[in-house]
Motif scaffolding. Structure first.
Motif, PDB file in Angstrom:
ATOM      1  N   ARG A   2     -12.256 -24.435   1.953  1.00  0.00           N
ATOM      2  CA  ARG A   2     -11.636 -25.502   1.162  1.00  0.00           C
ATOM      3  C   ARG A   2     -11.522 -24.950  -0.260  1.00  0.00           C
ATOM      4  NH1 ARG A   2     -15.888 -30.142   2.811  1.00  0.00           N
ATOM      5  NH2 ARG A   2     -17.164 -28.581   1.777  1.00  0.00           N
ATOM      6  N   HIS A   3     -10.317 -24.512  -0.601  1.00  0.00           N
ATOM      7  CA  HIS A   3     -10.158 -23.742  -1.834  1.00  0.00           C
ATOM      8  C   HIS A   3      -9.460 -24.554  -2.919  1.00  0.00           C
ATOM      9  CE1 HIS A   3      -9.991 -20.155  -4.269  1.00  0.00           C
ATOM     10  NE2 HIS A   3      -8.688 -20.302  -4.444  1.00  0.00           N
ATOM     11  N   GLN A   4      -9.986 -24.433  -4.134  1.00  0.00           N
ATOM     12  CA  GLN A   4      -9.334 -25.021  -5.304  1.00  0.00           C
ATOM     13  C   GLN A   4      -9.208 -23.948  -6.381  1.00  0.00           C
ATOM     14  OE1 GLN A   4     -10.430 -29.026  -6.642  1.00  0.00           O
ATOM     15  NE2 GLN A   4     -11.886 -29.138  -4.937  1.00  0.00           N
ATOM     16  N   ALA A   5      -8.024 -23.873  -6.984  1.00  0.00           N
ATOM     17  CA  ALA A   5      -7.782 -22.921  -8.065  1.00  0.00           C
ATOM     18  C   ALA A   5      -7.372 -23.666  -9.323  1.00  0.00           C
ATOM     19  CB  ALA A   5      -6.698 -21.924  -7.671  1.00  0.00           C
ATOM     20  N   LEU A   6      -7.815 -23.150 -10.454  1.00  0.00           N
ATOM     21  CA  LEU A   6      -7.476 -23.733 -11.746  1.00  0.00           C
ATOM     22  C   LEU A   6      -6.619 -22.729 -12.502  1.00  0.00           C
ATOM     23  CD1 LEU A   6      -8.020 -26.131 -13.700  1.00  0.00           C
ATOM     24  CD2 LEU A   6      -9.919 -24.778 -14.623  1.00  0.00           C
ATOM     25  N   ALA A  61     -28.533 -15.511   2.269  1.00  0.00           N
ATOM     26  CA  ALA A  61     -29.238 -16.542   3.024  1.00  0.00           C
ATOM     27  C   ALA A  61     -30.294 -17.226   2.159  1.00  0.00           C
ATOM     28  CB  ALA A  61     -29.878 -15.933   4.266  1.00  0.00           C
ATOM     29  N   LEU A  62     -31.032 -16.453   1.377  1.00  0.00           N
ATOM     30  CA  LEU A  62     -32.028 -17.038   0.472  1.00  0.00           C
ATOM     31  C   LEU A  62     -31.382 -17.976  -0.529  1.00  0.00           C
ATOM     32  CD1 LEU A  62     -34.599 -14.276  -0.615  1.00  0.00           C
ATOM     33  CD2 LEU A  62     -35.061 -16.351   0.676  1.00  0.00           C
ATOM     34  N   ARG A  63     -30.233 -17.565  -1.060  1.00  0.00           N
ATOM     35  CA  ARG A  63     -29.588 -18.337  -2.121  1.00  0.00           C
ATOM     36  C   ARG A  63     -28.793 -19.527  -1.599  1.00  0.00           C
ATOM     37  NH1 ARG A  63     -31.203 -13.763  -3.467  1.00  0.00           N
ATOM     38  NH2 ARG A  63     -31.808 -13.264  -5.614  1.00  0.00           N
ATOM     39  N   LEU A  64     -28.747 -19.674  -0.307  1.00  0.00           N
ATOM     40  CA  LEU A  64     -28.155 -20.882   0.274  1.00  0.00           C
ATOM     41  C   LEU A  64     -29.210 -21.967   0.509  1.00  0.00           C
ATOM     42  CD1 LEU A  64     -25.657 -19.358   2.867  1.00  0.00           C
ATOM     43  CD2 LEU A  64     -25.078 -20.570   0.754  1.00  0.00           C
ATOM     44  N   ARG A  65     -30.468 -21.672   0.209  1.00  0.00           N
ATOM     45  CA  ARG A  65     -31.514 -22.681   0.339  1.00  0.00           C
ATOM     46  C   ARG A  65     -31.284 -23.774  -0.696  1.00  0.00           C
ATOM     47  NH1 ARG A  65     -37.021 -18.993   1.303  1.00  0.00           N
ATOM     48  NH2 ARG A  65     -36.598 -18.576   3.536  1.00  0.00           N
ATOM     49  N   SER A  66     -30.985 -24.939  -0.227  1.00  0.00           N
ATOM     50  CA  SER A  66     -30.617 -26.034  -1.124  1.00  0.00           C
ATOM     51  C   SER A  66     -30.520 -27.313  -0.323  1.00  0.00           C
ATOM     52  CB  SER A  66     -29.272 -25.718  -1.803  1.00  0.00           C
ATOM     53  OG  SER A  66     -28.766 -26.840  -2.477  1.00  0.00           O
ATOM     54  N   ASP A  67     -30.811 -28.421  -0.963  1.00  0.00           N
ATOM     55  CA  ASP A  67     -30.610 -29.723  -0.336  1.00  0.00           C
ATOM     56  C   ASP A  67     -29.229 -30.295  -0.658  1.00  0.00           C
ATOM     57  OD1 ASP A  67     -33.100 -29.584   0.782  1.00  0.00           O
ATOM     58  OD2 ASP A  67     -34.085 -30.781  -0.766  1.00  0.00           O
ATOM     59  N   VAL A  68     -28.411 -29.506  -1.346  1.00  0.00           N
ATOM     60  CA  VAL A  68     -27.038 -29.905  -1.632  1.00  0.00           C
ATOM     61  C   VAL A  68     -26.120 -28.755  -1.231  1.00  0.00           C
ATOM     62  CG1 VAL A  68     -27.723 -31.415  -3.535  1.00  0.00           C
ATOM     63  CG2 VAL A  68     -27.104 -29.035  -4.015  1.00  0.00           C
ATOM     64  N   GLU A  69     -24.831 -29.035  -1.138  1.00  0.00           N
ATOM     65  CA  GLU A  69     -23.861 -28.023  -0.724  1.00  0.00           C
ATOM     66  C   GLU A  69     -23.751 -26.906  -1.755  1.00  0.00           C
ATOM     67  OE1 GLU A  69     -19.059 -27.661   0.260  1.00  0.00           O
ATOM     68  OE2 GLU A  69     -19.994 -29.647   0.076  1.00  0.00           O
ATOM     69  N   VAL A  70     -23.577 -25.678  -1.254  1.00  0.00           N
ATOM     70  CA  VAL A  70     -23.421 -24.499  -2.105  1.00  0.00           C
ATOM     71  C   VAL A  70     -22.006 -23.947  -1.925  1.00  0.00           C
ATOM     72  CG1 VAL A  70     -24.251 -22.178  -2.621  1.00  0.00           C
ATOM     73  CG2 VAL A  70     -25.877 -23.960  -1.901  1.00  0.00           C
ATOM     74  N   GLY A  71     -21.273 -23.770  -3.032  1.00  0.00           N
ATOM     75  CA  GLY A  71     -19.932 -23.203  -2.992  1.00  0.00           C
ATOM     76  C   GLY A  71     -19.924 -21.767  -3.475  1.00  0.00           C
ATOM     77  N   VAL A  72     -18.739 -21.171  -3.569  1.00  0.00           N
ATOM     78  CA  VAL A  72     -18.588 -19.771  -3.983  1.00  0.00           C
ATOM     79  C   VAL A  72     -17.405 -19.659  -4.939  1.00  0.00           C
ATOM     80  CG1 VAL A  72     -18.147 -17.394  -3.232  1.00  0.00           C
ATOM     81  CG2 VAL A  72     -19.526 -18.914  -1.799  1.00  0.00           C
ATOM     82  N   TYR A  73     -17.583 -18.846  -5.986  1.00  0.00           N
ATOM     83  CA  TYR A  73     -16.478 -18.483  -6.861  1.00  0.00           C
ATOM     84  C   TYR A  73     -15.792 -17.238  -6.294  1.00  0.00           C
ATOM     85  CZ  TYR A  73     -17.827 -21.583 -10.741  1.00  0.00           C
ATOM     86  OH  TYR A  73     -18.102 -22.675 -11.533  1.00  0.00           O
ATOM     87  N   LEU A 125     -20.360 -13.740   3.636  1.00  0.00           N
ATOM     88  CA  LEU A 125     -21.733 -13.931   4.100  1.00  0.00           C
ATOM     89  C   LEU A 125     -22.155 -15.390   3.972  1.00  0.00           C
ATOM     90  CD1 LEU A 125     -23.354 -10.707   2.615  1.00  0.00           C
ATOM     91  CD2 LEU A 125     -22.637 -11.124   4.978  1.00  0.00           C
ATOM     92  N   ALA A 126     -21.695 -16.058   2.907  1.00  0.00           N
ATOM     93  CA  ALA A 126     -22.031 -17.469   2.725  1.00  0.00           C
ATOM     94  C   ALA A 126     -21.424 -18.321   3.837  1.00  0.00           C
ATOM     95  CB  ALA A 126     -21.544 -17.954   1.367  1.00  0.00           C
ATOM     96  N   GLN A 127     -20.189 -18.009   4.218  1.00  0.00           N
ATOM     97  CA  GLN A 127     -19.545 -18.759   5.298  1.00  0.00           C
ATOM     98  C   GLN A 127     -20.347 -18.641   6.593  1.00  0.00           C
ATOM     99  OE1 GLN A 127     -16.303 -17.044   7.432  1.00  0.00           O
ATOM    100  NE2 GLN A 127     -14.992 -18.838   7.118  1.00  0.00           N
ATOM    101  N   ARG A 128     -20.860 -17.448   6.854  1.00  0.00           N
ATOM    102  CA  ARG A 128     -21.596 -17.229   8.102  1.00  0.00           C
ATOM    103  C   ARG A 128     -22.960 -17.923   8.099  1.00  0.00           C
ATOM    104  NH1 ARG A 128     -20.388 -10.728   8.780  1.00  0.00           N
ATOM    105  NH2 ARG A 128     -18.203 -10.941   9.413  1.00  0.00           N
ATOM    106  N   GLU A 129     -23.572 -18.002   6.931  1.00  0.00           N
ATOM    107  CA  GLU A 129     -24.936 -18.518   6.853  1.00  0.00           C
ATOM    108  C   GLU A 129     -25.007 -20.003   6.514  1.00  0.00           C
ATOM    109  OE1 GLU A 129     -27.685 -16.828   7.459  1.00  0.00           O
ATOM    110  OE2 GLU A 129     -26.787 -14.841   7.727  1.00  0.00           O
ATOM    111  N   SER A 130     -23.936 -20.559   5.956  1.00  0.00           N
ATOM    112  CA  SER A 130     -23.997 -21.926   5.442  1.00  0.00           C
ATOM    113  C   SER A 130     -23.901 -22.958   6.557  1.00  0.00           C
ATOM    114  CB  SER A 130     -22.866 -22.165   4.436  1.00  0.00           C
ATOM    115  OG  SER A 130     -22.893 -23.499   3.967  1.00  0.00           O
ATOM    116  N   ARG A 131     -24.589 -24.075   6.373  1.00  0.00           N
ATOM    117  CA  ARG A 131     -24.478 -25.189   7.322  1.00  0.00           C
ATOM    118  C   ARG A 131     -23.333 -26.121   6.931  1.00  0.00           C
ATOM    119  NH1 ARG A 131     -28.904 -26.624   4.008  1.00  0.00           N
ATOM    120  NH2 ARG A 131     -28.791 -28.731   3.141  1.00  0.00           N
ATOM    121  N   HIS A 132     -22.681 -25.850   5.800  1.00  0.00           N
ATOM    122  CA  HIS A 132     -21.526 -26.639   5.355  1.00  0.00           C
ATOM    123  C   HIS A 132     -20.248 -25.831   5.523  1.00  0.00           C
ATOM    124  CE1 HIS A 132     -24.112 -29.597   3.361  1.00  0.00           C
ATOM    125  NE2 HIS A 132     -24.789 -28.594   2.840  1.00  0.00           N
TER     126      HIS A 132
END
Length: 656
Positions: free
Chosen positions: A312-316, A250-262, A275-282
């Protein structure tokens, strides 16, 4: 997240100072492509290339206090800045912006160096006092953000990346053979090493002051695994782990821009993403590296987790040719020798991430160090107990040691029996846990004509560490992982340096001090260390797909020497011919040539791990010589931020 640079007491013509600081910043413009700014007075210059994450409109740098006396150039994020701001406001501090930058500035002015242990985040900053001429540099406790410095007589330069020092008049890069020996032997730079003569790295958990040609370094956070946490039962331990990780994400989702996950395909990134999915506003965006070579690929697990989350998943997908092609650029950004190629796919993945519009990413780094996830920890427990175990117990423990290896049977167990017998007693004082690993390092050190004792530096490091000698074997192993491979490679070469090459900030929830404390309070009390990260898996067993929870650790790796043997990039001959190798005066050119010939001309199955590692080291050292020492071929893209803010205070006295 930003790049910072500056100098104090520069001897060259003051009229050239604006160009010097601008050139230093332009060299690291990729770190902060959103804006550039610098401040000058009669003694110093501070500059920032900014990646705008928090308070995009007002958090402009360098930032001065209302009096104009103190100036801050700041890289990173302090995630608990809102809580610190509330404390400071209660103490009478007045804020003009919403940025964590201003919180860091006000915190130092209010608490001094005592503010540093209060900061929960990844940061490096420079704070300058115009009245006294004092410069302070500081770095976070785990070494997430880099900070390098260069002293030349009365001159002092600092920067987030060493390539900024190309702008220093009269300075030339020179690889340091003694440091290289240590890097090759230990697989990574030690906390103050850079691989270049005259350039130092400020170690994690330290701050330093520069004033009147005097430099003083101070440690504000000693790495310890002692904790006041009290956990009465396994159920309580699992709840503590869950709550600490929820709060950390939750602390690390503090941002004025979108936060993704690897997403790696393992349990650490799966927990982070959940946890990011549950806490994120995006809606959650996730990104992964896949490999054409099935031996390294975890894409089925990555897709399963992405489908489970609905992200929304992207793989390289990475080929041998991709690694061979991108290595030079990745090494230029890493700036230090590397022992494997796993950082190259991360360089390419960060480009994909930024192209998708994501500037901040969460990842699972630090979980294995905190929750004893590496084979290393199981090996230490077994080796220490070896002489007290019967043969049947030894075979059973060895048989359960490496479940992720596809070909691991009686023959391998028999070979390991002799190896464990050989390393059952400590040979290198204080380094018992890593002695088996260091054997590959001894081989790599043969690249140098005179390596001396390549372990002298790490022996000094542990001998001078307060409290280290009294630690248990496991805590010593953890200490070494945090202070060496985590900070020197995983968070830097493979992490921060690859993500910031494309202007992407990486954040690590498992490196929250409260999470590390929770792990320390529960490790080995409710976990025998045989099944890696058992408590962490149990904590989220009911919330994740069973296949992810039960999947044994599959170490993230990428093709190493095999990529170059198959792709044969054009630069190989230019770097690794015997005539080129002899240009590196510290190198044993004949040994290097024999190694190169074997790696490139024998079947991959005949190339051992130590030769793989040694070859990648050799290749990266040769590239660093080309780009930094000879300054040839470094035609990589420079990002020049579009906005520029210049504050020239030369000749202007402080207000009364």
């Amino acid at each position: 997240m930003c790049g910072i640079a500056g100098f104090l007491g520069a001897a060259h013509e003051p009229a050239a100072w604006p160009e010097t600081i601008r050139t230093m910043l332009t060299a690291i413009g990729h770190r902060g492509p959103d804006a550039m700014g610098h401040m000058l007075d009669d003694r110093a210059a501070l500059g920032t290339a900014r990646l705008s994450i928090i308070d995009i409109a007002s958090g402009i740098q360098p930032m001065g206090d209302p009096s104009g006396r103190y100036w801050l150039a700041y890289n990173g994020e302090v995630y608990n800045y809102l809580e610190l701001r509330a404390e400071l406001e209660a103490a009478g501090c007045v804020f003009e912006t919403r940025s964590d930058t201003e919180v860091v500035l006000q915190a130092w002015l209010h608490w001094g160096a005592a503010c540093l242990p209060r900061f929960n985040g990844g940061f490096a900053f420079a704070l300058y006092d115009r009245a006294s001429g004092r410069l302070v540099l500081a770095r976070d406790r785990y070494g997430k953000r880099p900070l390098f410095y260069l002293r030349r007589g009365g001159e002092f330069y600092f920067a987030s990346e060493m390539k900024s020092f190309f702008a220093v008049p009269g300075f030339t890069f020179e690889q340091d053979a003694e440091q290289l020996a240590s890097i090759l032997a230990c697989w990574t730079p030690l906390p103050d090493q850079t691989g270049f003569r005259g350039i130092d790295s400020l170690p994690m958990g330290e701050w330093m002051s520069v004033e009147n040609d005097t430099v003083n370094r101070h440690r504000y956070e000693a790495l310890s695994f002692d904790t006041a946490e009290s956990v009465a039962s396994e159920a309580e331990a699992l709840e503590l782990i869950r709550e600490r990780l929820r709060a950390s994400v939750a602390l690390r989702l503090r941002s004025d821009v979108e936060v993704g996950v690897y997403l790696s395909g393992g349990v650490d990134s799966a927990i982070t993403a959940l946890l990011a999915q549950r806490e994120s506003r995006h809606a959650l965006s996730t990104f992964s590296v896949a490999f054409e070579d099935a031996a390294f690929d975890e894409s089925p697990q990555q897709r399963e987790m992405a489908d489970f989350l609905g992200s929304r998943h992207q793989a390289l997908t990475i080929s041998h040719g991709d690694i061979a092609s991108a290595l030079p650029d990745a090494v230029f950004h890493a700036e230090v020798p590397a022992f494997r190629c796993a950082f190259v796919p991360m360089y390419l993945l960060s480009r994909l991430t930024r192209d998708a519009g994501i500037k901040v990413i969460l990842s699972g780094e630090g979980a294995d160090e905190a929750f004893l996830g590496y084979d290393l920890f199981k090996e230490v427990l077994l080796r220490r107990a070896w002489n007290h175990l019967g043969e049947d117990v030894r075979r059973d423990r060895l048989g359960r040691l490496y479940p992720h290896l596809a070909h691991y049977g009686p023959q391998e167990i028999a070979a390991l029996t002799g190896l464990y017998q050989q390393f059952a007693e400590e040979r290198m004082p204080g380094l018992f846990s890593h002695e088996m690993r260091f054997q590959n390092g001894r081989f790599a050190a043969r690249l140098l004509r005179d390596a001396g004792d390549p372990f002298a530096a790490i022996s000094r490091l542990v001998a001078g560490a307060p409290g280290y000698g009294a630690m248990s074997d496991i805590h010593k192993a953890q200490w070494l992982e945090y202070r060496t491979l985590l900070a020197g490679y995983l968070l830097s070469t493979q992490g921060e340096r690859m993500s910031l090459a494309h202007g992407v900030e990486n954040r690590c929830p498992f490196l929250d001090p409260a999470v590390v404390a929770a792990a320390s309070a529960t490790n080995l009390r409710f976990d025998d260390g045989v099944e890696e990260k058992r408590l962490l898996r149990l904590a989220f067993a009911d919330e994740l797909p069973a296949s992810i929870v039960t999947k044994r650790k599959f170490p993230y790796r990428a093709p190493d020497s095999a990529a170059f043997a198959s792709a044969r990039p054009d630069y190989l001959e230019a770097l690794l011919s015997e005539s080129e190798l002899t240009k590196l005066p510290f190198l044993d050119a004949k040994f290097a040539k024999r190694l190169t010939d074997k790696v490139l001309n024998r079947p991959a199955g005949e190339i051992g791990t130590k030769e793989d590692q040694c070859f990648v080291f050799l290749l990266s050292i040769a590239l660093l010589d080309r780009y930094f020492v000879r300054r040839e071929g470094a035609g990589l893209t420079r990002v020049v931020p579009p906005q520029s803010r210049a504050i020239d205070l030369r000749g202007k006295p402080l207000a009364a």
